[in-house]
Write a protein that holds these residues in place. Structure first.
Motif, PDB file in Angstrom:
ATOM      1  N   ALA A  57       0.833  -1.204   0.000  1.00 41.03           N
ATOM      2  CA  ALA A  57       0.000   0.000   0.000  1.00 41.03           C
ATOM      3  C   ALA A  57       0.866   1.252   0.000  1.00 41.03           C
ATOM      4  CB  ALA A  57      -0.929  -0.010   1.207  1.00 41.03           C
ATOM      5  N   ASP A  58       1.957   1.250   0.794  1.00 48.44           N
ATOM      6  CA  ASP A  58       2.873   2.392   0.817  1.00 48.44           C
ATOM      7  C   ASP A  58       3.527   2.597  -0.543  1.00 48.44           C
ATOM      8  OD1 ASP A  58       2.309   2.810   3.476  1.00 48.44           O
ATOM      9  OD2 ASP A  58       4.090   1.739   4.207  1.00 48.44           O
ATOM     10  N   TYR A  59       3.920   1.494  -1.174  1.00 51.30           N
ATOM     11  CA  TYR A  59       4.549   1.553  -2.498  1.00 51.30           C
ATOM     12  C   TYR A  59       3.571   2.113  -3.528  1.00 51.30           C
ATOM     13  CZ  TYR A  59       6.237  -0.343  -6.974  1.00 51.30           C
ATOM     14  OH  TYR A  59       6.626  -0.504  -8.282  1.00 51.30           O
ATOM     15  N   LEU A  60       2.344   1.623  -3.536  1.00 50.93           N
ATOM     16  CA  LEU A  60       1.351   2.099  -4.492  1.00 50.93           C
ATOM     17  C   LEU A  60       1.013   3.571  -4.258  1.00 50.93           C
ATOM     18  CD1 LEU A  60      -1.088  -0.960  -4.661  1.00 50.93           C
ATOM     19  CD2 LEU A  60       0.616  -0.263  -6.347  1.00 50.93           C
ATOM     20  N   THR A  61       0.966   3.976  -3.012  1.00 49.71           N
ATOM     21  CA  THR A  61       0.708   5.383  -2.702  1.00 49.71           C
ATOM     22  C   THR A  61       1.778   6.271  -3.322  1.00 49.71           C
ATOM     23  OG1 THR A  61      -0.429   4.855  -0.629  1.00 49.71           O
ATOM     24  CG2 THR A  61       0.516   7.055  -0.832  1.00 49.71           C
ATOM     25  N   ALA A  62       3.025   5.804  -3.285  1.00 49.01           N
ATOM     26  CA  ALA A  62       4.129   6.589  -3.852  1.00 49.01           C
ATOM     27  C   ALA A  62       4.068   6.628  -5.370  1.00 49.01           C
ATOM     28  CB  ALA A  62       5.468   6.015  -3.386  1.00 49.01           C
ATOM     29  N   ILE A  63       3.951   5.483  -6.026  1.00 48.97           N
ATOM     30  CA  ILE A  63       4.027   5.479  -7.491  1.00 48.97           C
ATOM     31  C   ILE A  63       2.767   6.048  -8.136  1.00 48.97           C
ATOM     32  CG2 ILE A  63       5.606   3.508  -7.480  1.00 48.97           C
ATOM     33  CD1 ILE A  63       3.284   1.753  -8.468  1.00 48.97           C
ATOM     34  N   GLU A  64       1.685   6.087  -7.392  1.00 53.26           N
ATOM     35  CA  GLU A  64       0.450   6.688  -7.914  1.00 53.26           C
ATOM     36  C   GLU A  64       0.322   8.157  -7.534  1.00 53.26           C
ATOM     37  OE1 GLU A  64      -2.634   4.156  -6.472  1.00 53.26           O
ATOM     38  OE2 GLU A  64      -1.991   2.417  -7.695  1.00 53.26           O
ATOM     39  N   GLY A  65       1.330   8.698  -6.856  1.00 55.25           N
ATOM     40  CA  GLY A  65       1.320  10.112  -6.510  1.00 55.25           C
ATOM     41  C   GLY A  65       0.219  10.492  -5.557  1.00 55.25           C
ATOM     42  N   ARG A  66       0.104   9.746  -4.441  1.00 53.65           N
ATOM     43  CA  ARG A  66      -0.955  10.019  -3.464  1.00 53.65           C
ATOM     44  C   ARG A  66      -0.381  10.199  -2.059  1.00 53.65           C
ATOM     45  NH1 ARG A  66      -3.501   5.905  -2.398  1.00 53.65           N
ATOM     46  NH2 ARG A  66      -2.612   4.251  -3.694  1.00 53.65           N
ATOM     47  N   THR A  67       0.879  10.642  -1.963  1.00 52.97           N
ATOM     48  CA  THR A  67       1.521  10.748  -0.648  1.00 52.97           C
ATOM     49  C   THR A  67       1.073  11.974   0.134  1.00 52.97           C
ATOM     50  OG1 THR A  67       3.406  12.065  -1.425  1.00 52.97           O
ATOM     51  CG2 THR A  67       3.588   9.652  -1.615  1.00 52.97           C
ATOM     52  N   GLY A  68       0.527  12.989  -0.544  1.00 61.35           N
ATOM     53  CA  GLY A  68       0.200  14.250   0.105  1.00 61.35           C
ATOM     54  C   GLY A  68       1.338  15.245   0.067  1.00 61.35           C
ATOM     55  N   ILE A  69       2.508  14.809  -0.410  1.00 54.64           N
ATOM     56  CA  ILE A  69       3.636  15.726  -0.619  1.00 54.64           C
ATOM     57  C   ILE A  69       3.496  16.249  -2.040  1.00 54.64           C
ATOM     58  CG2 ILE A  69       6.148  15.992  -0.629  1.00 54.64           C
ATOM     59  CD1 ILE A  69       6.277  13.512   1.212  1.00 54.64           C
ATOM     60  N   ASP A  70       3.053  17.476  -2.184  1.00 51.13           N
ATOM     61  CA  ASP A  70       2.636  18.003  -3.490  1.00 51.13           C
ATOM     62  C   ASP A  70       3.715  17.857  -4.554  1.00 51.13           C
ATOM     63  OD1 ASP A  70       0.993  19.239  -5.377  1.00 51.13           O
ATOM     64  OD2 ASP A  70       1.740  21.231  -4.873  1.00 51.13           O
ATOM     65  N   CYS A  71       4.948  18.243  -4.233  1.00 47.74           N
ATOM     66  CA  CYS A  71       6.003  18.174  -5.247  1.00 47.74           C
ATOM     67  C   CYS A  71       6.234  16.735  -5.687  1.00 47.74           C
ATOM     68  CB  CYS A  71       7.298  18.807  -4.735  1.00 47.74           C
ATOM     69  SG  CYS A  71       7.971  18.087  -3.219  1.00 47.74           S
ATOM     70  N   PHE A  72       6.348  15.834  -4.741  1.00 55.19           N
ATOM     71  CA  PHE A  72       6.596  14.423  -5.054  1.00 55.19           C
ATOM     72  C   PHE A  72       5.459  13.846  -5.889  1.00 55.19           C
ATOM     73  CE2 PHE A  72       6.390   9.887  -4.338  1.00 55.19           C
ATOM     74  CZ  PHE A  72       7.721   9.476  -4.363  1.00 55.19           C
ATOM     75  N   ASP A  73       4.229  14.104  -5.488  1.00 50.64           N
ATOM     76  CA  ASP A  73       3.079  13.563  -6.213  1.00 50.64           C
ATOM     77  C   ASP A  73       3.012  14.122  -7.632  1.00 50.64           C
ATOM     78  OD1 ASP A  73       2.474  12.201  -3.915  1.00 50.64           O
ATOM     79  OD2 ASP A  73       0.852  13.533  -3.300  1.00 50.64           O
TER      80      ASP A  73
END
Length: 409
Positions: free
Chosen positions: A133-149
């Motif tokens: 789930a953490d991995y998918l959150t990152a690669i789908e741009g759903r972390t809440g960190i605007d620049c990263f997403d």
């Protein structure tokens, strides 16, 4: 150099880049980039203004990666337009890819371990729903960190990220999100049009503190705010520290494999997406030209696979080439036999999936009485041996390398 206040002096125009996988498109982009002053690049190259404002950087890497245009092409045309001193920063950037290539050729265990570890990390995801789930959150741009997403979406949608942004992204991935660097490197390779086994793997290791042991890269909110021209300012969202990762293995330094000579006999030319300018060197001497597409790898984006395939097709256009299919090993052997030769020539394929594929095929070639000649370009022969420590050694040798290429400065 402090670039504060730069934009009061200079307005950078909007400029998006279309990545058309042809040599003509690569040369056109190079010409557009070189038409500007060298100082324009030096002052602005570290800024990421977004995909609609790319006039400050060359964005040539997808074409160079597959050698639709070569490093030597870029250096020759650059020095025809600019003095060595004014273009010094750009020329150094061109040599970074050669540095990474040469370093990995001398430390092949890095690639072997990366492949093994990546398989293990992917298996871990399959068995751990929370980690997945953490991995998918990152690669789908759903972390809440605007620049990263934003960058995760940009990577998937365009196949490209600014080099400075790649460093920020990798640092956030490893030190803020706590994800394995191998999964991040794989995510980049899935989507980057210029995804290169050496540059990508070693850059992620460098950010993580593994390439230069004990020296990691920390993405700082103030640095991101400055070099995105205020588009992002992730204050309070990023890790304030980047404790370097460690590994319990020292990668031995091995000699670079020797380059084979071009045979003094008829041969079949095998062209791969690793060097799309190989036909320009040897096709007129070959009995047959065979093009070997890279099979679509697991998780690889359609965009990346299409770019590689079309780049290869562009490289052999006009040479009456045969595009090989899934039974490509037997096709090569049968073509060579029909041409009454046992020589197969290919441009040297550096460490990576394509080299792994050829190494496996070479056993079948040998059993069939065929000899595979892997011929290395002078640029690689001159550059790679210098890449046995840090980039500084390569940088010091640039004038000598240019002289060896007939591009004396």
């Amino acid at each position: 150099m402090d670039n504060a206040g730069l934009f009061d002096q200079e307005t950078l125009p909007g400029e998006s880049v279309t990545f058309t996988p042809t040599r003509a498109a690569g040369l056109a982009r190079l010409e557009k980039f070189l038409s500007r002053t060298a100082q324009h690049y030096e002052r602005n190259r570290n800024y990421d203004f977004g995909p609609e404002r790319r006039s400050n950087i060359s964005v040539l890497s997808p074409w160079i990666r597959h050698r639709l245009i070569t490093e030597e092409d870029v250096l020759k045309l650059t020095l025809a337009r600019h003095s060595p001193s004014s273009a010094e920063k750009f020329i150094q950037e061109v040599f970074w890819r050669g540095y990474f290539k040469g370093w990995l050729e001398q430390h092949p265990s890095v690639w072997i371990n990366y492949k093994r570890d990546l398989t293990q990390k992917l298996d871990d995801l399959a068995g751990n729903s929370f980690a997945n789930a953490d991995y998918l959150t990152a690669i789908e741009g759903r972390t809440g960190i605007d620049c990263f997403d934003t960058w995760a979406h940009e990577l998937i949608e365009t196949g490209y990220l600014h080099n400075h942004t790649r460093m920020w992204f990798a640092s956030i991935w490893v030190f803020t999100l706590g994800l394995p660097w191998q999964l991040g490197a794989d995510f980049f390779m899935q989507h980057l049009l210029d995804g290169d086994p050496a540059s990508n793997t070693l850059s992620w290791r460098w950010v993580s503190g593994l390439h230069t042991k004990g020296k990691s890269y920390l993405a700082r909110p103030s640095n991101i705010a400055k070099f995105t021209d205020g588009r992002f300012d992730p204050v309070g969202q990023l890790s304030p520290t980047a404790v370097p990762l460690i590994e319990d293995f020292d990668h031995p330094s091995l000699p670079i494999p020797a380059s084979d000579a071009l045979p003094d006999a008829p041969f079949v030319l095998l062209v791969t997406p690793e060097d799309c300018q190989a036909p320009a060197l040897w096709a007129d001497k070959a009995t047959n030209v065979l093009a070997l597409p890279t099979p679509k790898q697991d998780r690889q984006s359609d965009r990346v696979h299409a770019f590689k395939t079309k780049a290869l097709q562009d490289s052999v256009a006009g040479w009456d080439a045969t595009l090989l299919t899934s039974d490509w090993i037997m096709q090569i052997i049968e073509t060579a036999r029909a041409a009454n030769t046992h020589h197969i020539v290919t441009a040297y394929v550096p460490i990576g999936p394509d080299a792994d594929q050829l190494n496996t095929a070479n056993t079948a070639f040998a059993e069939a009485g065929m000899q595979l000649h892997r011929v290395r370009r002078p640029y690689d022969t001159l550059t790679w041996p210098q890449a046995n420590k840090g980039f500084f050694k390569v940088k010091k040798q640039i004038p000598k390398i240019l002289h060896g290429l007939g591009l004396a400065c």
